[in-house]
Motif scaffolding. Structure first.
Motif, short mmCIF file in Angstrom:
data_model
loop_
_atom_site.label_atom_id
_atom_site.label_comp_id
_atom_site.label_asym_id
_atom_site.label_seq_id
_atom_site.Cartn_x
_atom_site.Cartn_y
_atom_site.Cartn_z
N ASN A 222 -20.56 -18.00 -2.05
CA ASN A 222 -20.83 -17.01 -0.99
C ASN A 222 -22.32 -16.77 -0.77
O ASN A 222 -22.74 -15.66 -0.46
N SER A 223 -23.11 -17.80 -0.93
CA SER A 223 -24.56 -17.70 -0.70
C SER A 223 -24.89 -18.06 0.73
O SER A 223 -24.13 -18.75 1.42
N SER B 9 -17.99 -22.14 0.05
CA SER B 9 -18.05 -20.74 0.51
C SER B 9 -19.45 -20.32 0.93
O SER B 9 -19.67 -19.18 1.33
N SER B 10 -20.42 -21.22 0.85
CA SER B 10 -21.80 -20.90 1.20
C SER B 10 -22.21 -21.56 2.50
O SER B 10 -21.51 -22.43 3.03
#
Length: 124
Positions: free
Chosen positions: A30-31, A60-61
């Motif tokens: 999530n970055s 997720s990034s």
């Protein structure tokens, strides 16, 4: 989360090349990384290249990269000249406007050095 801002001013016979590496590993879910490269050219025949290297190791990034190149605005230079400013002074003001957002974020000692370098360039 990261935000990388590169400002380049190409003057006289210079060539600008930005090479940047952004790597988001598996262990950083999530970055978000944002890379912005802006170049200001004093002459349309000068060159500015951006060569990014972006490595994303998880799903997720997100990495965003944008680049822009612009020349000195001739209308602005003419307007400033019509107000009695010399060519070098008008160019100096355009450069200060180009780096204004960046320069405001600098610590005082770096801002002083930046102003010294800009003045040195225009005194030659």
């Amino acid at each position: 989360k990261s935000n990388i801002v590169s400002k380049t001013i190409a003057y006289k016979n210079s060539k600008s090349i930005f090479r940047g590496l952004v790597k988001i590993t598996k262990s950083a879910p999530n970055s978000f990384a944002n890379v912005t490269c802006d170049s200001l050219l004093s002459d349309p025949n000068l060159i500015s290249d951006t060569i990014p290297c972006e490595i994303l190791e998880n799903n997720s990034s997100f990495i965003n990269h944008e680049a822009s190149v612009s020349n000195f605005n001739l209308e602005q230079l003419e307007y400033l000249s019509s107000r009695g400013l010399e060519q070098k002074t008008a160019e100096h003001l355009l450069i200060l406007g180009f780096i204004d957002v960046f320069a405001k974020e600098l610590p005082m000692e770096y801002a002083i050095e930046l102003n010294r370098l800009l003045k040195l360039n225009y005194d030659n």
